[in-house]
Write a protein that holds these residues in place. Structure first.
Motif, PDB file in Angstrom:
ATOM      1  N   TYR A 138     -32.736  11.704 -47.408  1.00 53.65           N
ATOM      2  CA  TYR A 138     -32.478  10.534 -46.568  1.00 53.65           C
ATOM      3  C   TYR A 138     -31.209  10.749 -45.741  1.00 53.65           C
ATOM      4  O   TYR A 138     -31.185  10.473 -44.536  1.00 53.65           O
ATOM      5  N   ALA A 139     -30.138  11.235 -46.376  1.00 54.33           N
ATOM      6  CA  ALA A 139     -28.887  11.495 -45.657  1.00 54.33           C
ATOM      7  C   ALA A 139     -29.080  12.560 -44.592  1.00 54.33           C
ATOM      8  O   ALA A 139     -28.491  12.490 -43.508  1.00 54.33           O
TER       9      ALA A 139
ATOM     10  N   MET B  34     -24.214  16.365 -34.246  1.00 53.51           N
ATOM     11  CA  MET B  34     -24.779  16.803 -35.523  1.00 53.51           C
ATOM     12  C   MET B  34     -23.695  17.268 -36.501  1.00 53.51           C
ATOM     13  O   MET B  34     -23.879  18.205 -37.268  1.00 53.51           O
ATOM     14  N   GLY B  35     -22.509  16.637 -36.395  1.00 52.85           N
ATOM     15  CA  GLY B  35     -21.425  17.019 -37.285  1.00 52.85           C
ATOM     16  C   GLY B  35     -20.662  18.243 -36.850  1.00 52.85           C
ATOM     17  O   GLY B  35     -19.705  18.647 -37.517  1.00 52.85           O
TER      18      GLY B  35
ATOM     19  N   ALA C 233     -16.442   2.173 -45.815  1.00 53.38           N
ATOM     20  CA  ALA C 233     -17.387   1.681 -46.828  1.00 53.38           C
ATOM     21  C   ALA C 233     -18.822   1.892 -46.368  1.00 53.38           C
ATOM     22  O   ALA C 233     -19.162   1.674 -45.199  1.00 53.38           O
ATOM     23  N   THR C 234     -19.690   2.315 -47.284  1.00 51.59           N
ATOM     24  CA  THR C 234     -21.109   2.499 -46.990  1.00 51.59           C
ATOM     25  C   THR C 234     -21.833   1.167 -47.116  1.00 51.59           C
ATOM     26  O   THR C 234     -21.592   0.398 -48.057  1.00 51.59           O
TER      27      THR C 234
ATOM     28  N   PRO D 168     -20.594   6.395 -43.447  1.00 51.56           N
ATOM     29  CA  PRO D 168     -19.565   7.299 -42.927  1.00 51.56           C
ATOM     30  C   PRO D 168     -19.979   8.759 -43.057  1.00 51.56           C
ATOM     31  O   PRO D 168     -20.758   9.131 -43.950  1.00 51.56           O
ATOM     32  N   VAL D 169     -19.451   9.582 -42.162  1.00 54.00           N
ATOM     33  CA  VAL D 169     -19.782  11.011 -42.168  1.00 54.00           C
ATOM     34  C   VAL D 169     -19.481  11.641 -43.522  1.00 54.00           C
ATOM     35  O   VAL D 169     -20.268  12.430 -44.051  1.00 54.00           O
ATOM     36  N   ALA D 170     -18.327  11.273 -44.099  1.00 53.64           N
ATOM     37  CA  ALA D 170     -17.955  11.843 -45.391  1.00 53.64           C
ATOM     38  C   ALA D 170     -18.939  11.435 -46.482  1.00 53.64           C
ATOM     39  O   ALA D 170     -19.300  12.250 -47.349  1.00 53.64           O
TER      40      ALA D 170
END
Length: 557
Positions: free
Chosen positions: A65-66, A332-333, A375-376, A432-434
């Motif tokens: 999913y991520a 894409m990071g 926060a996610t 968040p990316v992290a």
């Protein structure tokens, strides 16, 4: 050693020791934590320890999913306009499928070994998950299913290692020899073509890209603000001007006097050379503060997709864009060169730098500010994965085969859609990316550890049966599609060499390969091609895991 029979202890030993082994570097090649984790898990699995299949499925759902969520914005953007590069992902799929099918018939591989070969040689770990899930749905005894899944893990570990080494060496060493080019010179020339010379080469990354300094006007006297900034190619701007005791924010037609103090900000490279056209540098007055801001914005406006960085000034009136710079572009990071002729895509994250008011206006014109909140949004995350799991339960009977997306395919597609929705409405569904990186890294590593532990003694049996066949196939299945893409991109499509090699790394979904290419090139121009094929291959290859299992069963019947 009895502690290792505890599944929780065994899991974290696999993760920690596996990622430690994964840091081993041989030349330009780094093994990687996923492959290291699998090696350790295969070894510990000889003791008979296993991890709950429910934990394995949960970890894989989080990972896939991520993966889809992170790729969503660029995937849909490339679907609409990136097929010039995206065609190479289909070259990868067709070649790898054909080669694996041929090897399956020639060596009488079972479905597990075939799918492991596909996943490892294509260096796409997610395929192992979707294929293992498809193997679990076969109408076979549980012991036979476990044997096939063990064969998939073992074949993957052998072919991934040799396939990774092969694709890194091919792109960084062999391809430049075939093309008879110096990769570093080609990358430097491409950067110049994209406009690096228009703004000058900046200092090393340890130094700031943009600086502010104060100069006496001197030789610049008699010019208007607009003429002065135009003469510097809009790489340096007069943010304030001090005349006597008055600190002014002058209009563009304001004429400069010789004794004026010019408060300049702009690119470091341009600022270094500016002393030839102004007077001596002056200390910054202690009572003067010029507010400059840095803000990330995600590109949402469709008309901006395909536009060059330098053309962004045309989006807003000239007065509103004065002093505004694009400091970096993330896709894409990965960071791609923020050069004047770099073309943008919907979903790109731009870092803007300049006066606070100009930055705020630009954010509204381009899209939406990237939230600084860490926060996610667990509501959005939970609904997204739930939708994916329900989607994965749908099935269709075709020619005697039951086709279904399964957990992996369903969660991947849900992630793509929810990632795209988040890009359109960043206020909702924050991931968040992290946090996304952790979900991908931990989820995949946990899933791989579970697969490796369950393989047990079956891994040794497969190695004894096929010997060097699987490593050799890993090299061939990895490099043949790359060679085909090299010929197509070089001879037929005339793509610039650094971008073409980045495309090949992306069609393989190989982060170690693009890292080695960037180091070999001396700049990040290969990333321009990498992000397009990476986004598409990251979707196509995992979806083909069940297809490989189905085809293998047909071939061996």
């Amino acid at each position: 050693m009895f502690l290792l029979k505890d599944p929780v202890i065994a899991l974290f030993v696999c993760l920690g020791l596996g990622h430690l082994i994964g840091r081993i570097r041989v030349g330009p090649v780094v093994l990687g934590g996923v492959c290291g984790t699998l090696f350790v898990a295969l070894a510990i699995g000889q003791m008979g320890v296993t991890i709950s299949p429910h934990l394995k499925d949960t970890a894989f759902a989080l990972f896939i999913y991520a993966l889809g969520f992170s790729a969503g914005p660029q995937f849909f953007s490339n679907i609409r306009g990136g097929w010039r590069y995206g065609i190479f992902s289909f070259i990868e799929v067709i070649c790898v499928l054909g080669l694996v099918a041929g090897a399956t018939v020639l060596f009488d591989f079972d479905a597990g070994t075939s799918s492991g070969l596909f996943a490892g040689a294509a260096t796409e770990s997610a395929v192992l998950g979707t294929a293992s899930e498809a193997l679990g749905r076969l109408p076979l005894a549980e012991t036979e299913i476990l044997r096939l899944q063990a064969n998939a893990a073992t074949a993957y570990s052998l072919t991934y290692l040799f396939g990774l080494v092969a694709i890194v060496v091919f792109t960084t060493q062999i391809a430049p020899i075939i093309l008879r080019v110096d990769l570093r010179k080609e990358a430097t020339a491409l950067a110049a073509q994209l406009g690096e010379d228009e703004e000058g080469a900046d200092q090393p990354d340890a130094l700031p890209t943009f600086v502010g300094r104060v100069f006496r006007a001197g030789p610049a006297a008699g010019k208007s603000i607009a003429d002065f900034e135009l003469s510097r190619g809009s790489t340096v701007f007069i943010e304030r001007l001090k005349r006597g005791d008055d600190l002014l924010q002058p209009p563009k037609d304001f004429v400069i006097d010789a004794d004026d103090l010019l408060f300049l900000h702009g690119r470091r490279s341009a600022m270094i050379s500016i002393e030839t056209v102004v007077g001596p540098e002056q200390p910054v007055p202690s009572d003067v503060s010029i507010p400059l801001a840095r803000q990330q914005v995600v590109v949402q406006r469709k008309e901006i997709a395909g536009m060059r960085v330098r053309d962004l000034r045309a989006v807003a009136p000239a007065e509103l864009s004065r002093g505004l710079f694009v400091e970096s572009v993330r896709r894409m990071g990965h960071t791609i060169p923020a050069l004047p002729k770099t073309r943008l895509q919907e979903g790109d994250v731009l870092t803007l730098y300049g006066p606070q008011t100009a930055v705020s206006r630009a954010v509204k014109e381009l899209g939406a500010a990237v939230r600084s909140e860490e926060a996610t949004d667990l509501v959005f995350l939970g609904i997204g994965i739930l939708v994916g799991l329900l989607l994965g339960r749908l099935s269709l009977d075709v020619a005697g085969m039951t086709l279904t997306l399964g957990t992996g395919g369903g969660a991947l597609i849900a992630g793509l859609v929810f990632g795209w929705l988040n890009m359109r409405q960043p206020r909702h569904g924050n991931l968040p990316v992290a946090a996304a990186s952790f979900m991908k890294d931990f989820g995949l590593a946990t899933f791989i550890a579970a697969i490796g532990l369950s393989a047990g003694p079956d891994a040794v049996a497969l190695v004894m049966k096929y010997g060097l066949i699987l490593p050799v196939l890993g090299i061939l299945v990895s490099t043949i599609p790359a060679f085909v893409s090299l010929l197509v991109g070089w001879k037929l499509m005339k793509i610039e060499i650094p971008i073409l090699l980045g495309i090949i790394a992306g069609q393989h979904c190989s982060t170690p390969t693009i890292s080695a290419l960037v180091a070999q090139s001396g700049n990040s121009t290969p990333v321009i091609g990498y992000t397009v094929t990476y986004a598409i291959s990251n979707v196509l290859l995992p979806l083909l895991g069940p297809v490989v299992v189905g085809l293998s069963n047909i071939f061996i019947q």
